[in-house]
Write a protein that holds these residues in place. Structure first.
Motif, PDB file in Angstrom:
ATOM      1  N   ASN A  94       3.976  65.483 -17.632  1.00  0.00           N
ATOM      2  CA  ASN A  94       2.648  65.506 -17.016  1.00  0.00           C
ATOM      3  C   ASN A  94       1.881  66.731 -17.502  1.00  0.00           C
ATOM      4  N   GLY A  95       0.739  66.500 -18.143  1.00  0.00           N
ATOM      5  CA  GLY A  95      -0.047  67.601 -18.701  1.00  0.00           C
ATOM      6  C   GLY A  95       0.407  68.012 -20.083  1.00  0.00           C
ATOM      7  N   GLY A  96       1.535  67.507 -20.531  1.00  0.00           N
ATOM      8  CA  GLY A  96       2.027  67.799 -21.880  1.00  0.00           C
ATOM      9  C   GLY A  96       1.622  66.677 -22.814  1.00  0.00           C
ATOM     10  N   LEU A  97       2.528  65.742 -22.995  1.00  0.00           N
ATOM     11  CA  LEU A  97       2.216  64.586 -23.843  1.00  0.00           C
ATOM     12  C   LEU A  97       1.210  63.654 -23.191  1.00  0.00           C
ATOM     13  N   TYR A  98       1.187  63.634 -21.866  1.00  0.00           N
ATOM     14  CA  TYR A  98       0.343  62.697 -21.126  1.00  0.00           C
ATOM     15  C   TYR A  98      -0.558  63.438 -20.151  1.00  0.00           C
ATOM     16  N   SER A  99      -1.749  62.890 -19.929  1.00  0.00           N
ATOM     17  CA  SER A  99      -2.673  63.519 -18.980  1.00  0.00           C
ATOM     18  C   SER A  99      -2.183  63.376 -17.544  1.00  0.00           C
ATOM     19  N   ASP A 100      -1.435  62.318 -17.269  1.00  0.00           N
ATOM     20  CA  ASP A 100      -0.887  62.084 -15.936  1.00  0.00           C
ATOM     21  C   ASP A 100       0.354  61.212 -16.091  1.00  0.00           C
ATOM     22  N   VAL A 101       1.302  61.366 -15.201  1.00  0.00           N
ATOM     23  CA  VAL A 101       2.531  60.581 -15.237  1.00  0.00           C
ATOM     24  C   VAL A 101       2.802  60.015 -13.845  1.00  0.00           C
ATOM     25  N   GLU A 102       2.975  58.706 -13.780  1.00  0.00           N
ATOM     26  CA  GLU A 102       3.358  58.054 -12.528  1.00  0.00           C
ATOM     27  C   GLU A 102       4.615  57.234 -12.788  1.00  0.00           C
ATOM     28  N   VAL A 103       5.646  57.481 -11.984  1.00  0.00           N
ATOM     29  CA  VAL A 103       6.929  56.805 -12.156  1.00  0.00           C
ATOM     30  C   VAL A 103       7.372  56.203 -10.834  1.00  0.00           C
ATOM     31  N   ARG A 104       7.815  54.975 -10.881  1.00  0.00           N
ATOM     32  CA  ARG A 104       8.447  54.342  -9.722  1.00  0.00           C
ATOM     33  C   ARG A 104       9.917  54.134 -10.067  1.00  0.00           C
ATOM     34  N   THR A 105      10.784  54.640  -9.201  1.00  0.00           N
ATOM     35  CA  THR A 105      12.225  54.574  -9.442  1.00  0.00           C
ATOM     36  C   THR A 105      12.898  53.749  -8.352  1.00  0.00           C
ATOM     37  N   LEU A 106      13.726  52.815  -8.771  1.00  0.00           N
ATOM     38  CA  LEU A 106      14.505  51.972  -7.857  1.00  0.00           C
ATOM     39  C   LEU A 106      15.975  52.173  -8.170  1.00  0.00           C
ATOM     40  N   LEU A 107      16.737  52.613  -7.160  1.00  0.00           N
ATOM     41  CA  LEU A 107      18.157  52.894  -7.361  1.00  0.00           C
ATOM     42  C   LEU A 107      19.005  52.041  -6.427  1.00  0.00           C
ATOM     43  N   ASP A 108      20.111  51.562  -6.964  1.00  0.00           N
ATOM     44  CA  ASP A 108      21.121  50.809  -6.221  1.00  0.00           C
ATOM     45  C   ASP A 108      20.501  49.739  -5.324  1.00  0.00           C
ATOM     46  N   LYS A 109      20.716  49.821  -4.003  1.00  0.00           N
ATOM     47  CA  LYS A 109      20.249  48.757  -3.097  1.00  0.00           C
ATOM     48  C   LYS A 109      18.728  48.597  -3.066  1.00  0.00           C
ATOM     49  N   ASP A 110      17.994  49.646  -3.438  1.00  0.00           N
ATOM     50  CA  ASP A 110      16.529  49.541  -3.485  1.00  0.00           C
ATOM     51  C   ASP A 110      16.056  48.684  -4.662  1.00  0.00           C
ATOM     52  N   ALA A 111      16.939  48.403  -5.597  1.00  0.00           N
ATOM     53  CA  ALA A 111      16.580  47.602  -6.775  1.00  0.00           C
ATOM     54  C   ALA A 111      16.761  46.109  -6.493  1.00  0.00           C
TER      55      ALA A 111
END
Length: 140
Positions: A94-111
């Motif tokens: 964020n602020g480096g290669l990209y102007s903004d970074v948004e990530v959604r992460t789903l792990l184990d049972k949340d997937a």
């Protein structure tokens, strides 16, 4: 023919100029068929104060990691950790290669199927042609 045309742009305006010419003559500034006219060959562009950031793409990502399976023989040691670590590495851009970074992460049972489809629909709706979209799936 010289056609300047002011266009709105993020943070300012751009003047587009077209000058026609061929082997025996070059057209002077004149009125175009669309009604544009000019007596000046000035081209200007007003960019935002932080033009470098404005030109960087945004990054949208979905990271999915499933280590914990019902069948113990299928359980993995690092899939969820890999998805989490990849998401963290992307956020650091964020602020480096990209102007903004948004990530959604789903792990184990949340997937769950519903959550994965929801995350992919979010990604599809969020990413524009100027942006970068990524999907990481770690698991079986």
């Amino acid at each position: 023919m010289y056609w300047p045309r002011e266009r709105g742009a993020p943070g300012g305006s751009i003047v587009l100029s077209i000058i026609w010419g061929w082997r025996w003559a070059t057209g002077p500034p004149s009125v175009s068929p669309g009604g544009w006219s000019s007596r000046s060959a000035t081209t200007r562009c007003c960019a935002p104060a932080d033009a470098a950031t404005a030109l960087k793409p945004k990054l949208y990502a979905v990271t999915i990691g499933v280590s914990d399976y019902a069948d113990e023989a299928l359980r993995l040691g690092y899939a969820a950790a890999d998805a989490r670590g990849f998401a963290e590495a992307l956020r650091r851009q964020n602020g480096g290669l990209y102007s903004d970074v948004e990530v959604r992460t789903l792990l184990d049972k949340d997937a769950s199927r519903a959550n994965v489809l929801d995350a992919l629909e979010w990604l599809d709706a969020a990413v524009t042609k100027r942006d970068v979209g990524m999907v990481l799936i770690a698991g079986h």
